[in-house]
Design an enzyme around this catalytic site. Structure first.
Site, PDB file in Angstrom:
ATOM      1  CG  ASP A  50      37.583  40.770  47.052  1.00 57.50           C
ATOM      2  OD1 ASP A  50      37.463  39.764  45.867  1.00 57.50           O
ATOM      3  OD2 ASP A  50      36.991  41.707  46.805  1.00 57.50           O
ATOM      4  CE1 TYR A  86      38.802  34.770  46.600  1.00 60.88           C
ATOM      5  CE2 TYR A  86      38.275  35.762  48.483  1.00 60.88           C
ATOM      6  CZ  TYR A  86      38.505  35.787  47.367  1.00 60.88           C
ATOM      7  OH  TYR A  86      38.464  37.051  46.580  1.00 60.88           O
ATOM      8  CG  HIS A 224      40.000  41.268  37.927  1.00 56.79           C
ATOM      9  ND1 HIS A 224      40.152  39.996  37.541  1.00 56.79           N
ATOM     10  CD2 HIS A 224      40.080  40.703  39.311  1.00 56.79           C
ATOM     11  CE1 HIS A 224      40.383  38.969  38.305  1.00 56.79           C
ATOM     12  NE2 HIS A 224      40.266  39.552  39.428  1.00 56.79           N
ATOM     13  CG  HIS A 250      36.574  41.303  40.686  1.00 58.65           C
ATOM     14  ND1 HIS A 250      36.307  40.113  40.638  1.00 58.65           N
ATOM     15  CD2 HIS A 250      36.926  41.617  39.234  1.00 58.65           C
ATOM     16  CE1 HIS A 250      36.569  39.417  39.328  1.00 58.65           C
ATOM     17  NE2 HIS A 250      36.919  40.221  38.629  1.00 58.65           N
ATOM     18  CG  ASP A 251      40.864  44.749  40.373  1.00 60.77           C
ATOM     19  OD1 ASP A 251      41.443  43.811  40.075  1.00 60.77           O
ATOM     20  OD2 ASP A 251      40.738  45.779  39.645  1.00 60.77           O
TER      21      ASP A 251
END
Length: 332
Positions: A50, A86, A224, A250-251
């Site tokens: 991320d 992103y 999440h 993800h988290d």
């Protein structure tokens, strides 16, 4: 009118080729890559997720500390757990975001190693196939991203799994995002084939350490939380095949959760840039060993007898360190 024999055979051959290719697409074995270990057989690598925000949200600061730790540990490669760019992935193979968020950020000498990456849900919002393209490897030879694949690194095998298509919500996204599902349809057949391929690859592995990497968490107390589709469909396969670690992003946090019914350790490294400070489900869940909702990354060191996992914050401080011993059974 009588159809010539040769024509019938030609049509039959085309029939076999077509349906044979379809069968290969639906049940092909995972592609494997060999990764050299150190001379003594040990391995060390970093895990980051991320991250791709052109250096913002402390991405550059995390990258700097990764370079320092990578040099200290003499890492062999880097693992990316997805959401590489992103907010909506890449627009094409020529998207400058690739170099602005990857090549120009992770510039330390120690990070000039192979990067093995999976796709995250944000990557699927753009041109997902652009990230899979060999063209990007010409732009930056470190880059290797596929939907699902296996890295054979001697004492460890790392199984990369494309988790986004397993999650129901992306196929009826209430926020109205669009996703690049080319190569996924029909979804049911894709998921069935993927799970069979992962199960087969894991069952055939004789590696000392078995590691599975996906974007979505199986167990998490972060924003999440648990991913029910993975708990129902993927977790039983991991348990049945003695997987040691499941690593994910993800988290936007760092965490270490132990499974309460197997030796599997769930390791989240999704703090490569923007973090969600204070956005947690609660820390009263069983098996939670460590949770940190700031930016950072994770390191993994493996020998035939021991694994050491460490989590670092944006200043390079070790926040959590954990060791697991491996008992080797000699055959008579």
């Amino acid at each position: 009118m009588e159809v010539p024999y040769k024509r019938v055979m030609s049509l039959y051959a085309l029939f076999l080729v077509y349906f044979g290719m379809v069968g290969m697409l639906l049940s092909a074995e995972l592609q494997k890559f060999n990764q050299a270990a150190k001379d003594d057989g040990s391995l060390s690598f970093l895990v980051i997720g991320d991250w791709g925000r052109r250096g913002s949200f402390n991405q550059s600061e995390v990258a700097f500390q990764m370079g320092k730790v990578g040099e200290k540990l003499d890492i062999d490669f880097v693992v990316s757990t997805g959401d590489n760019f992103y907010d909506n992935g890449l627009t094409s193979e020529q998207d400058p975001t690739f170099e602005e968020s990857f090549s120009k950020i992770y510039t330390a000498n120690s990070l000039q190693k192979q990067w093995y990456s999976v796709l995250g849900n944000h990557d699927y919002r753009g041109d997902a196939e652009a990230q899979l393209s060999p063209f990007l490897r010409k732009v930056d030879s470190r880059w290797l991203c596929l939907r699902s694949f296996v890295v054979n690194a001697g004492l460890a095998e790392i199984f990369f799994v494309d988790t986004t298509p397993l999650v129901d919500m992306y196929f009826s996204d209430p926020e109205g995002h669009s996703y690049d599902w080319r190569g996924i349809s029909p979804r049911k057949a894709y998921i069935s084939s993927l799970l069979k391929d992962v199960e087969l690859a894991l069952s055939e592995s004789s590696a000392t350490w078995k590691i599975v990497v996906g974007h979505h968490a199986i167990r998490s107390v972060g924003h999440h939380g648990d991913t029910k589709e993975l708990m129902e469909q993927l977790l039983p396969i991991l348990k049945a095949n003695n997987v040691d670690f499941y690593m994910n992003g993800h988290d936007h946090c760092l965490e270490h959760v132990s499974d309460t019914s197997s030796p599997i350790q769930f390791l989240t490294s999704g703090a490569g840039s923007k973090a969600w400070r204070g956005d947690i489900k609660g820390l009263n869940g069983h098996g939670v060993n460590f949770f940190y909702d700031g930016q950072g990354f994770m390191s993994v060191q493996l020998t035939p007898l021991e694994a050491e996992i460490a989590f670092y914050d944006v200043l390079g401080k070790v926040l959590h360190r954990w060791n697991k011993s491996k008992l080797l059974h000699s055959s008579i």
